[in-house]
Design a protein around this motif. Structure first.
Motif, PDB file in Angstrom:
ATOM      1  N   SER A 140      15.196  -3.317 -35.204  1.00 25.37           N
ATOM      2  CA  SER A 140      14.515  -4.373 -35.946  1.00 25.37           C
ATOM      3  C   SER A 140      13.350  -4.891 -35.105  1.00 25.37           C
ATOM      4  O   SER A 140      13.229  -4.570 -33.915  1.00 25.37           O
ATOM      5  CB  SER A 140      15.483  -5.526 -36.236  1.00 25.37           C
ATOM      6  OG  SER A 140      15.818  -6.187 -35.023  1.00 25.37           O
ATOM      7  N   VAL A 141      12.504  -5.709 -35.717  1.00 27.64           N
ATOM      8  CA  VAL A 141      11.407  -6.332 -34.979  1.00 27.64           C
ATOM      9  C   VAL A 141      11.965  -7.083 -33.769  1.00 27.64           C
ATOM     10  O   VAL A 141      11.467  -6.937 -32.646  1.00 27.64           O
ATOM     11  CB  VAL A 141      10.602  -7.290 -35.893  1.00 27.64           C
ATOM     12  CG1 VAL A 141       9.629  -8.144 -35.088  1.00 27.64           C
ATOM     13  CG2 VAL A 141       9.872  -6.501 -36.973  1.00 27.64           C
ATOM     14  N   ALA A 142      13.002  -7.879 -33.977  1.00 26.09           N
ATOM     15  CA  ALA A 142      13.601  -8.644 -32.874  1.00 26.09           C
ATOM     16  C   ALA A 142      14.120  -7.714 -31.787  1.00 26.09           C
ATOM     17  O   ALA A 142      13.917  -7.973 -30.591  1.00 26.09           O
ATOM     18  CB  ALA A 142      14.722  -9.539 -33.388  1.00 26.09           C
ATOM     19  N   GLU A 143      14.782  -6.640 -32.180  1.00 26.81           N
ATOM     20  CA  GLU A 143      15.323  -5.702 -31.192  1.00 26.81           C
ATOM     21  C   GLU A 143      14.210  -5.005 -30.412  1.00 26.81           C
ATOM     22  O   GLU A 143      14.317  -4.837 -29.193  1.00 26.81           O
ATOM     23  CB  GLU A 143      16.221  -4.668 -31.878  1.00 26.81           C
ATOM     24  CG  GLU A 143      17.526  -5.263 -32.381  1.00 26.81           C
ATOM     25  CD  GLU A 143      18.273  -4.370 -33.356  1.00 26.81           C
ATOM     26  OE1 GLU A 143      19.489  -4.612 -33.529  1.00 26.81           O
ATOM     27  OE2 GLU A 143      17.663  -3.452 -33.963  1.00 26.81           O
ATOM     28  N   LEU A 144      13.135  -4.622 -31.093  1.00 26.20           N
ATOM     29  CA  LEU A 144      11.995  -4.009 -30.402  1.00 26.20           C
ATOM     30  C   LEU A 144      11.381  -4.971 -29.387  1.00 26.20           C
ATOM     31  O   LEU A 144      11.124  -4.602 -28.237  1.00 26.20           O
ATOM     32  CB  LEU A 144      10.921  -3.591 -31.411  1.00 26.20           C
ATOM     33  CG  LEU A 144      11.018  -2.226 -32.039  1.00 26.20           C
ATOM     34  CD1 LEU A 144      10.036  -2.094 -33.203  1.00 26.20           C
ATOM     35  CD2 LEU A 144      10.747  -1.150 -31.016  1.00 26.20           C
ATOM     36  N   LEU A 145      11.139  -6.201 -29.826  1.00 28.96           N
ATOM     37  CA  LEU A 145      10.507  -7.180 -28.934  1.00 28.96           C
ATOM     38  C   LEU A 145      11.429  -7.571 -27.781  1.00 28.96           C
ATOM     39  O   LEU A 145      10.967  -7.724 -26.645  1.00 28.96           O
ATOM     40  CB  LEU A 145      10.060  -8.406 -29.727  1.00 28.96           C
ATOM     41  CG  LEU A 145       8.865  -8.175 -30.653  1.00 28.96           C
ATOM     42  CD1 LEU A 145       8.699  -9.338 -31.621  1.00 28.96           C
ATOM     43  CD2 LEU A 145       7.590  -7.938 -29.849  1.00 28.96           C
ATOM     44  N   ALA A 146      12.723  -7.712 -28.045  1.00 27.12           N
ATOM     45  CA  ALA A 146      13.669  -8.026 -26.972  1.00 27.12           C
ATOM     46  C   ALA A 146      13.753  -6.855 -25.989  1.00 27.12           C
ATOM     47  O   ALA A 146      13.850  -7.050 -24.772  1.00 27.12           O
ATOM     48  CB  ALA A 146      15.044  -8.344 -27.553  1.00 27.12           C
TER      49      ALA A 146
END
Length: 174
Positions: A42-48
């Motif tokens: 997800s976007v959050a997983e990519l950024l994290a």
């Protein structure tokens, strides 16, 4: 003679991270759960993931100062980064980690000497210079940021670098 040393690498990484931070800010938190396909981050997983991706390189080159790296080392560092990544559960947490970890990594890069950057590090599949390994951190971030740019388009956001180019092109010629 080196034309691209520690200071240039640090500045280049800062530019890359600044652009990643802009993407993180531009995407609304309600879109952080978006996945381009079911089996992708997800976007959050990519950024994290990007927020913690500098951790292994910092451990290897700045903390432990390894001259040889084993698969066990990589496994340990990736496990630690994965745990740190999973702990980032909100947009605010992710943005703060992107800033803090990016700043710390760039400062450590900047402190490297040309001699240290030129050292070879033994790896399970051969050797690489510290320079190549550390440059790979920036390349890795750029790879994932390209994915994020495409995701921005998929959720209706024009990426900031495209907006800036469009503004320059629309400006009257001087």
């Amino acid at each position: 003679m080196n034309y691209y040393g520690a200071k240039e690498m640090a500045e280049s990484f800062r530019t890359v991270r600044k652009n990643t931070l802009q993407v993180a800010e531009d995407i609304p938190e309600e879109k952080y759960s978006y996945r381009a396909a079911p089996d992708t981050m997800s976007v959050a997983e990519l950024l994290a993931h990007l927020a913690t991706a500098t951790n292994w390189a910092a451990a290897c080159h700045f903390v432990e100062k390894k001259n040889a790296v084993s698969m066990e080392d990589f496994g340990r560092w990736m496990g630690e980064a994965g745990g740190a990544s999973k702990a980032l559960t909100s947009k605010a947490d992710i943005v703060a980690a992107l800033k803090a970890n990016g700043d710390a990594f760039a400062q450590s890069l900047e402190a490297m000497t040309d001699a240290r950057l030129g050292e070879n590090v033994g790896l399970p599949m051969g050797t690489k210079s510290r320079f190549e390994m550390l440059l790979g951190v920036k390349e890795h971030e750029m790879h994932h940021r390209a994915q994020l740019f495409l995701i921005e388009r998929m959720v209706g956001i024009v990426p900031h670098l495209t907006r800036a180019r469009q503004e320059r092109q629309a400006a009257p010629a001087r």
